[in-house]
Design a protein around this motif. Structure first.
Motif, PDB file in Angstrom:
ATOM      1  N   ILE A 233      55.375  15.050  30.230  1.00 16.19           N
ATOM      2  CA  ILE A 233      54.740  15.387  31.622  1.00 16.19           C
ATOM      3  C   ILE A 233      55.138  17.151  31.741  1.00 16.19           C
ATOM      4  N   GLU A 234      56.163  17.557  31.725  1.00 15.00           N
ATOM      5  CA  GLU A 234      56.264  19.160  31.792  1.00 15.00           C
ATOM      6  C   GLU A 234      55.417  20.061  31.139  1.00 15.00           C
ATOM      7  N   PRO A 235      55.301  19.506  29.746  1.00 13.92           N
ATOM      8  CA  PRO A 235      54.331  20.204  28.778  1.00 13.92           C
ATOM      9  C   PRO A 235      52.901  20.176  29.270  1.00 13.92           C
ATOM     10  N   LEU A 236      52.717  18.898  29.933  1.00  9.80           N
ATOM     11  CA  LEU A 236      51.374  18.740  30.235  1.00  9.80           C
ATOM     12  C   LEU A 236      51.278  19.693  31.752  1.00  9.80           C
ATOM     13  N   LYS A 237      52.095  19.641  32.541  1.00 11.97           N
ATOM     14  CA  LYS A 237      51.854  20.808  33.584  1.00 11.97           C
ATOM     15  C   LYS A 237      51.846  22.068  33.285  1.00 11.97           C
ATOM     16  N   ASP A 238      52.570  22.504  32.361  1.00 16.02           N
ATOM     17  CA  ASP A 238      52.397  23.631  31.611  1.00 16.02           C
ATOM     18  C   ASP A 238      50.781  24.141  31.192  1.00 16.02           C
ATOM     19  N   LYS A 239      50.360  23.262  30.371  1.00 16.53           N
ATOM     20  CA  LYS A 239      48.953  23.247  30.089  1.00 16.53           C
ATOM     21  C   LYS A 239      48.129  23.283  30.924  1.00 16.53           C
ATOM     22  N   ILE A 240      47.974  22.501  31.867  1.00 13.55           N
ATOM     23  CA  ILE A 240      47.223  22.707  32.983  1.00 13.55           C
ATOM     24  C   ILE A 240      47.215  24.131  33.870  1.00 13.55           C
ATOM     25  N   LYS A 241      48.257  24.627  33.970  1.00 14.67           N
ATOM     26  CA  LYS A 241      48.510  25.962  34.498  1.00 14.67           C
ATOM     27  C   LYS A 241      48.064  26.878  33.602  1.00 14.67           C
ATOM     28  N   GLU A 242      48.238  26.992  32.269  1.00 16.98           N
ATOM     29  CA  GLU A 242      47.852  27.925  31.236  1.00 16.98           C
ATOM     30  C   GLU A 242      46.220  27.871  31.281  1.00 16.98           C
ATOM     31  N   ALA A 243      45.813  26.612  31.211  1.00 20.14           N
ATOM     32  CA  ALA A 243      44.281  26.422  30.826  1.00 20.14           C
ATOM     33  C   ALA A 243      43.265  26.679  32.060  1.00 20.14           C
ATOM     34  N   LEU A 244      43.927  26.543  33.124  1.00 19.68           N
ATOM     35  CA  LEU A 244      43.050  26.777  34.438  1.00 19.68           C
ATOM     36  C   LEU A 244      43.481  28.174  35.160  1.00 19.68           C
ATOM     37  N   THR A 245      44.410  28.748  34.919  1.00 16.99           N
ATOM     38  CA  THR A 245      44.572  30.167  35.369  1.00 16.99           C
ATOM     39  C   THR A 245      43.747  31.113  34.724  1.00 16.99           C
ATOM     40  N   PRO A 246      42.989  31.806  35.506  1.00 18.24           N
ATOM     41  CA  PRO A 246      41.919  32.676  35.005  1.00 18.24           C
ATOM     42  C   PRO A 246      42.690  34.042  34.565  1.00 18.24           C
ATOM     43  N   PRO A 247      42.113  34.653  33.486  1.00 14.40           N
ATOM     44  CA  PRO A 247      42.596  35.857  32.961  1.00 14.40           C
ATOM     45  C   PRO A 247      42.968  36.856  33.951  1.00 14.40           C
ATOM     46  N   ALA A 248      43.992  37.934  33.739  1.00 17.22           N
ATOM     47  CA  ALA A 248      44.037  38.947  34.815  1.00 17.22           C
ATOM     48  C   ALA A 248      42.757  39.760  35.029  1.00 17.22           C
ATOM     49  N   SER A 249      42.407  40.267  36.204  1.00 16.18           N
ATOM     50  CA  SER A 249      41.198  41.111  36.426  1.00 16.18           C
ATOM     51  C   SER A 249      41.723  42.433  35.616  1.00 16.18           C
ATOM     52  N   PRO A 250      40.417  42.923  35.221  1.00 15.38           N
ATOM     53  CA  PRO A 250      40.375  44.393  34.832  1.00 15.38           C
ATOM     54  C   PRO A 250      40.769  45.558  35.495  1.00 15.38           C
ATOM     55  N   PRO A 251      41.310  46.623  35.102  1.00 22.65           N
ATOM     56  CA  PRO A 251      41.932  47.772  36.043  1.00 22.65           C
ATOM     57  C   PRO A 251      40.467  48.112  36.928  1.00 22.65           C
ATOM     58  N   ASN A 252      40.841  48.622  38.161  1.00 22.50           N
ATOM     59  CA  ASN A 252      39.639  48.926  39.131  1.00 22.50           C
ATOM     60  C   ASN A 252      39.373  50.401  38.737  1.00 22.50           C
ATOM     61  N   ASN A 253      38.084  50.485  38.145  1.00 18.87           N
ATOM     62  CA  ASN A 253      37.594  51.955  37.721  1.00 18.87           C
ATOM     63  C   ASN A 253      36.589  52.514  38.897  1.00 18.87           C
ATOM     64  N   SER A 254      36.713  51.879  40.160  1.00 16.15           N
ATOM     65  CA  SER A 254      35.672  52.591  41.085  1.00 16.15           C
ATOM     66  C   SER A 254      35.903  53.920  41.345  1.00 16.15           C
ATOM     67  N   PRO A 255      35.138  54.830  41.758  1.00 25.54           N
ATOM     68  CA  PRO A 255      35.319  56.059  42.180  1.00 25.54           C
ATOM     69  C   PRO A 255      36.309  56.196  43.286  1.00 25.54           C
ATOM     70  N   PRO A 256      37.041  57.347  43.514  1.00 27.12           N
ATOM     71  CA  PRO A 256      38.093  57.222  44.738  1.00 27.12           C
ATOM     72  C   PRO A 256      37.697  56.945  45.770  1.00 27.12           C
ATOM     73  N   ASN A 257      36.438  57.591  46.116  1.00 32.26           N
ATOM     74  CA  ASN A 257      35.679  57.717  47.650  1.00 32.26           C
ATOM     75  C   ASN A 257      34.905  56.390  47.746  1.00 32.26           C
ATOM     76  N   ALA A 258      34.827  55.387  46.853  1.00 31.03           N
ATOM     77  CA  ALA A 258      33.885  54.211  46.992  1.00 31.03           C
ATOM     78  C   ALA A 258      34.400  53.537  47.962  1.00 31.03           C
ATOM     79  N   THR A 259      33.485  52.710  48.802  1.00 27.29           N
ATOM     80  CA  THR A 259      33.815  51.867  49.948  1.00 27.29           C
ATOM     81  C   THR A 259      34.272  50.479  49.417  1.00 27.29           C
ATOM     82  N   PRO A 260      35.773  50.298  49.712  1.00 26.79           N
ATOM     83  CA  PRO A 260      36.325  48.986  49.208  1.00 26.79           C
ATOM     84  C   PRO A 260      35.388  47.914  49.806  1.00 26.79           C
TER      85      PRO A 260
END
Length: 373
Positions: A233-260
């Motif tokens: 069950i614990e390995p199953l829970k780890d697999k659930i988290k690994e499979a459903l967690t989205p990959p990390a977002s790429p770094p923000n390359n917006s210009p310094p003055n861009a409106t967030p």
């Protein structure tokens, strides 16, 4: 082994008349004993082989003891085939003590062969090679029991039988652990989940056939299987988290003055986290039911075990329905429907496809979202 062999040979010497000539088997055995005691196994083997040939030609009543001595010399030389043949010859002796010693050494011989097959890392043995090791260990126990048949008070045989029993359990436990670890590492979340559902279902079928009067060993084996599934069950829970967690977002390359851009009130990551927790809670619920089933198996209450297992399967099915793609659900439903049709009509060719109209109706929909009985 050498001590036992020399003891048996010295026993032979007690029967030697003082007037025997050097050409007789008895004198050759004496010479072989002396060589054996000084670790000159090649020369000892030659003396025993000569004595064995003479004893057979003279129909000596002590040929069995000479065969045993010769087997020990072959054994120390590493000539396994000839050693086994000579031990088997000695094992036919009418002298129960000689026969017991021969069978004891045959048992040790088989155990040594099993150890060699297993190597230093038995957990890494390929699955197709494992049975050969177990067969050798069982063969060892067989010879040791033959030893006890001829000498019931043989302490070494009794001790070795118990050691081999523990040895077999150690190997089997190591192989089970290795297989489970491989399953965790090499399967996707849907594959791992399907394995757990199928394993728990098969275990439930076995329990439903069980009677309260069944032997304790059967209950213990089923309990071990249930405990092992609960540990997944614990390995199953780890697999659930690994499979459903989205990959990390790429770094923000917006210009310094861009409106967030204003983030949404509830981010996608928060929704994902809620979904992961929900699925993991179903996994925990399945694990709880498995552990209760194990306790009831320990209490020898098979009729109560089945209901706990049914609920564990239901929780696992909830996870399956949440994460499995539609195509996997469709394949599973068709497979179950096919099994039902074949069970109702045994004459149906198993290879024949199920007609489309057989699974498109309401029964198909029931199978698709059904709860395990």
């Amino acid at each position: 082994l050498a001590k036992n062999a020399i003891g048996a040979m010295l026993l032979f010497c007690l029967f030697v008349p003082r007037s025997i000539s050097a050409a007789e088997p008895y004198q050759l055995v004496r010479e072989g004993i002396d060589l054996y005691a000084h670790d000159k196994f090649d020369e000892a083997r030659e003396k025993f082989a000569e004595a064995d040939a003479k004893a057979k030609s003279q129909d000596s009543p002590h040929a069995d003891i000479i065969a045993f001595d010769l087997a020990c010399a072959y054994h120390r030389q590493g000539d396994t085939e000839k050693a086994r043949d000579s031990y088997l010859q000695a094992g036919l002796s009418r002298n129960r003590r000689v026969a017991a010693k021969a069978h004891f050494n045959l048992g040790c011989f088989s155990a040594e062969a099993a150890r060699t097959l297993a190597g230093e890392r038995p957990e890494n043995i390929a699955p197709e090679k494992r049975q050969e090791i177990i067969d050798k260990l069982k063969e060892s126990v067989m010879y040791l029991r033959h030893c006890l048949d001829r000498q019931p008070d043989h302490a070494g045989a009794k001790k070795n039988i118990e050691l081999i029993r523990q040895w077999i359990k150690l190997y089997v436990d190591k192989w089970r652990a290795a297989d489970r670890q491989k399953m965790r590492q090499e399967t996707t979340l849907p594959q791992f989940l399907e394995y757990l559902i199928n394993a728990e279902t098969q275990l439930r079928f076995a329990v439903k056939e069980l009677k309260a009067s069944a032997s304790p060993d059967i209950f213990a084996e089923l309990k071990q299987s249930q405990d092992e599934l609960a540990e997944e069950i614990e390995p199953l829970k780890d697999k659930i988290k690994e499979a459903l967690t989205p990959p990390a977002s790429p770094p923000n390359n917006s210009p310094p003055n861009a409106t967030p851009v204003a983030p949404p009130q509830v981010s996608a990551s928060q929704e994902t986290e809620r979904g992961i927790k929900l699925l993991q809670s179903w996994a925990d619920a399945a694990g709880t039911k498995m552990r209760v089933a194990s306790e009831k198996l320990n209490a020898r209450q098979p009729t109560l075990v089945s209901e706990e297992q049914r609920q564990a399967i239901r929780e696992l099915n909830n996870i399956w329905l949440a994460i499995a793609p539609f195509q996997a659900l469709l394949t599973r439903a068709i497979s179950e429907q096919t099994a039902i049709v074949q069970a109702l009509n045994p004459e149906l060719n198993e290879a024949a496809p199920v007609p489309k109209e057989k699974w498109q109706g309401s029964l198909f929909n029931q199978l698709l979202f059904k709860e395990q009985d």
